[in-house]
Each structure stands twice: as structure tokens, then as C-alpha cells.
Design a protein around this motif. Structure first.
Motif, PDB file in Angstrom:
ATOM      1  N   TYR A 187       0.838  -1.195   0.000  1.00 31.89           N
ATOM      2  CA  TYR A 187       0.000   0.000   0.000  1.00 31.89           C
ATOM      3  C   TYR A 187       0.875   1.248   0.000  1.00 31.89           C
ATOM      4  CZ  TYR A 187      -4.823  -1.528   0.908  1.00 31.89           C
ATOM      5  OH  TYR A 187      -6.091  -2.026   0.803  1.00 31.89           O
ATOM      6  N   SER A 188       2.120   1.133  -0.368  1.00 33.12           N
ATOM      7  CA  SER A 188       3.019   2.282  -0.292  1.00 33.12           C
ATOM      8  C   SER A 188       2.569   3.402  -1.229  1.00 33.12           C
ATOM      9  CB  SER A 188       4.450   1.861  -0.632  1.00 33.12           C
ATOM     10  OG  SER A 188       4.538   1.397  -1.960  1.00 33.12           O
ATOM     11  N   ASN A 189       2.909   4.623  -0.835  1.00 30.02           N
ATOM     12  CA  ASN A 189       2.603   5.817  -1.620  1.00 30.02           C
ATOM     13  C   ASN A 189       1.106   5.988  -1.858  1.00 30.02           C
ATOM     14  OD1 ASN A 189       5.389   6.912  -2.331  1.00 30.02           O
ATOM     15  ND2 ASN A 189       5.540   4.754  -2.888  1.00 30.02           N
ATOM     16  N   ASN A 190       0.332   5.887  -0.797  1.00 28.37           N
ATOM     17  CA  ASN A 190      -1.097   6.150  -0.812  1.00 28.37           C
ATOM     18  C   ASN A 190      -1.391   7.202   0.260  1.00 28.37           C
ATOM     19  OD1 ASN A 190      -2.883   4.375  -2.634  1.00 28.37           O
ATOM     20  ND2 ASN A 190      -1.327   2.962  -1.899  1.00 28.37           N
ATOM     21  N   ASN A 191      -2.654   7.506   0.468  1.00 26.43           N
ATOM     22  CA  ASN A 191      -3.079   8.471   1.482  1.00 26.43           C
ATOM     23  C   ASN A 191      -3.636   7.757   2.706  1.00 26.43           C
ATOM     24  OD1 ASN A 191      -2.489  10.666  -0.172  1.00 26.43           O
ATOM     25  ND2 ASN A 191      -4.483  10.590  -1.138  1.00 26.43           N
ATOM     26  N   VAL A 192      -2.970   6.739   3.183  1.00 27.10           N
ATOM     27  CA  VAL A 192      -3.484   5.894   4.261  1.00 27.10           C
ATOM     28  C   VAL A 192      -3.752   6.712   5.517  1.00 27.10           C
ATOM     29  CG1 VAL A 192      -2.985   3.947   5.754  1.00 27.10           C
ATOM     30  CG2 VAL A 192      -2.332   3.860   3.353  1.00 27.10           C
ATOM     31  N   GLU A 193      -4.994   6.623   5.996  1.00 24.33           N
ATOM     32  CA  GLU A 193      -5.409   7.316   7.215  1.00 24.33           C
ATOM     33  C   GLU A 193      -5.918   6.344   8.270  1.00 24.33           C
ATOM     34  OE1 GLU A 193      -8.396  10.034   5.894  1.00 24.33           O
ATOM     35  OE2 GLU A 193      -6.955  11.365   4.930  1.00 24.33           O
ATOM     36  N   HIS A 194      -6.290   5.131   7.864  1.00 27.22           N
ATOM     37  CA  HIS A 194      -6.891   4.175   8.797  1.00 27.22           C
ATOM     38  C   HIS A 194      -6.489   2.748   8.411  1.00 27.22           C
ATOM     39  CE1 HIS A 194      -9.871   2.485  11.521  1.00 27.22           C
ATOM     40  NE2 HIS A 194     -10.169   1.643  10.561  1.00 27.22           N
ATOM     41  N   MET A 195      -6.210   1.941   9.422  1.00 28.22           N
ATOM     42  CA  MET A 195      -5.889   0.534   9.193  1.00 28.22           C
ATOM     43  C   MET A 195      -6.852  -0.318  10.007  1.00 28.22           C
ATOM     44  SD  MET A 195      -2.354  -1.696   9.594  1.00 28.22           S
ATOM     45  CE  MET A 195      -1.477  -0.272  10.006  1.00 28.22           C
ATOM     46  N   ASN A 196      -7.532  -1.230   9.343  1.00 32.53           N
ATOM     47  CA  ASN A 196      -8.429  -2.157  10.026  1.00 32.53           C
ATOM     48  C   ASN A 196      -7.624  -3.145  10.861  1.00 32.53           C
ATOM     49  OD1 ASN A 196     -10.515  -0.922   8.673  1.00 32.53           O
ATOM     50  ND2 ASN A 196     -10.624  -2.450   7.079  1.00 32.53           N
ATOM     51  N   ASP A 197      -8.297  -3.843  11.755  1.00 33.92           N
ATOM     52  CA  ASP A 197      -7.663  -4.881  12.558  1.00 33.92           C
ATOM     53  C   ASP A 197      -7.214  -6.010  11.637  1.00 33.92           C
ATOM     54  OD1 ASP A 197      -6.854  -6.693  14.459  1.00 33.92           O
ATOM     55  OD2 ASP A 197      -8.880  -7.222  15.078  1.00 33.92           O
ATOM     56  N   LEU A 198      -5.934  -6.296  11.652  1.00 33.43           N
ATOM     57  CA  LEU A 198      -5.386  -7.323  10.767  1.00 33.43           C
ATOM     58  C   LEU A 198      -5.063  -8.624  11.495  1.00 33.43           C
ATOM     59  CD1 LEU A 198      -2.878  -5.062   8.786  1.00 33.43           C
ATOM     60  CD2 LEU A 198      -5.244  -5.623   8.197  1.00 33.43           C
ATOM     61  N   SER A 199      -5.464  -8.764  12.727  1.00 31.08           N
ATOM     62  CA  SER A 199      -5.088  -9.923  13.532  1.00 31.08           C
ATOM     63  C   SER A 199      -5.608 -11.250  12.977  1.00 31.08           C
ATOM     64  CB  SER A 199      -5.561  -9.752  14.965  1.00 31.08           C
ATOM     65  OG  SER A 199      -6.967  -9.643  15.018  1.00 31.08           O
ATOM     66  N   HIS A 200      -6.696 -11.233  12.217  1.00 26.39           N
ATOM     67  CA  HIS A 200      -7.228 -12.490  11.670  1.00 26.39           C
ATOM     68  C   HIS A 200      -6.573 -12.880  10.345  1.00 26.39           C
ATOM     69  CE1 HIS A 200      -9.707  -9.230  10.127  1.00 26.39           C
ATOM     70  NE2 HIS A 200      -9.951  -9.978   9.078  1.00 26.39           N
ATOM     71  N   PHE A 201      -5.638 -12.074   9.856  1.00 26.51           N
ATOM     72  CA  PHE A 201      -4.912 -12.413   8.630  1.00 26.51           C
ATOM     73  C   PHE A 201      -3.617 -13.114   9.000  1.00 26.51           C
ATOM     74  CE2 PHE A 201      -7.581  -8.887   7.301  1.00 26.51           C
ATOM     75  CZ  PHE A 201      -8.220  -9.477   6.234  1.00 26.51           C
ATOM     76  N   TRP A 202      -3.722 -14.361   9.400  1.00 26.38           N
ATOM     77  CA  TRP A 202      -2.566 -15.119   9.872  1.00 26.38           C
ATOM     78  C   TRP A 202      -1.548 -15.376   8.768  1.00 26.38           C
ATOM     79  CZ3 TRP A 202      -2.064 -19.629   7.238  1.00 26.38           C
ATOM     80  CH2 TRP A 202      -3.207 -20.107   6.603  1.00 26.38           C
ATOM     81  N   SER A 203      -1.960 -15.320   7.503  1.00 23.75           N
ATOM     82  CA  SER A 203      -1.023 -15.571   6.407  1.00 23.75           C
ATOM     83  C   SER A 203      -0.285 -14.312   5.947  1.00 23.75           C
ATOM     84  CB  SER A 203      -1.762 -16.189   5.221  1.00 23.75           C
ATOM     85  OG  SER A 203      -2.728 -15.278   4.726  1.00 23.75           O
ATOM     86  N   LEU A 204      -0.692 -13.145   6.403  1.00 25.05           N
ATOM     87  CA  LEU A 204      -0.068 -11.893   5.977  1.00 25.05           C
ATOM     88  C   LEU A 204       1.354 -11.803   6.514  1.00 25.05           C
ATOM     89  CD1 LEU A 204      -0.658  -9.304   4.387  1.00 25.05           C
ATOM     90  CD2 LEU A 204      -1.379  -8.260   6.529  1.00 25.05           C
TER      91      LEU A 204
END
Length: 87
Positions: free
Chosen positions: A47-64
Motif C-alpha cells: 500500500y506504499s505511496n497512498n493516502n493511508v489514514e486508517h488501518m483495520n484490525d489485521l489480527s485475523h490475517f494469519w497468512s499476511l
């Protein structure tokens, strides 16, 4: 899947890609991390070089294993000139 440099603001069109493992959406106009229903096997996200303002909870993405949110684009009126909604 690589969809870089497309001025997109939303990824909801990717909801049906159940086998998606690699996603590069760098250099777009995205404000939220994984604001769609990503598949459980997604392991690489750029997601580099975007306007990121919010990140959802990623705890259920065990493969990330890789998430790049570097180089936030400054939030100025001209940041995303020409941005269009993808959906």
C-alpha cells in the motif's frame, strides 16, 4: 495482482477474488488498509505511496507476511488529482 498507479480510492471490486495471495496497490489514492473483504491466504500487500489514514484490525490475517504502508502521500488538495472511484 498489481494495480499500481491507477488513482483508485476503493478496492471493494476485489471482494470476489478468493484466491488472491499477492496485492500491489501502490501509488493510488487509498485511505484505508484492506477496506474490502480480502481472502485469508493473502500474504503480500503493498500500500506504499497512498493516502493511508486508517488501518483495520489485521489480527485475523494469519497468512499476511508482508505489509508495506511506507511513504504516505501528503494529504493536500492536489494529491489525487484525477482520482476516480473504482466501483
Amino acid at each position: 495482482m498489481e494495480i499500481r498507479h491507477n488513482s483508485i480510492q476503493d478496492l471493494k471490486a476485489l471482494n470476489s477474488l478468493n484466491e488472491l495471495e499477492y496485492l500491489d496497490v501502490s501509488h493510488n489514492c487509498l485511505k484505508r488498509i484492506l477496506n474490502f473483504n480480502p481472502p485469508k491466504m493473502l500474504y503480500h500487500v503493498d500500500y506504499s505511496n497512498n493516502n493511508v489514514e486508517h488501518m483495520n484490525d489485521l489480527s485475523h490475517f494469519w497468512s499476511l507476511a508482508y505489509l508495506d504502508i511506507s511513504h504516505k502521500t501528503p494529504n493536500t488538495p492536489n494529491t489525487c488529482v484525477g482520482c476516480v472511484w473504482c466501483c
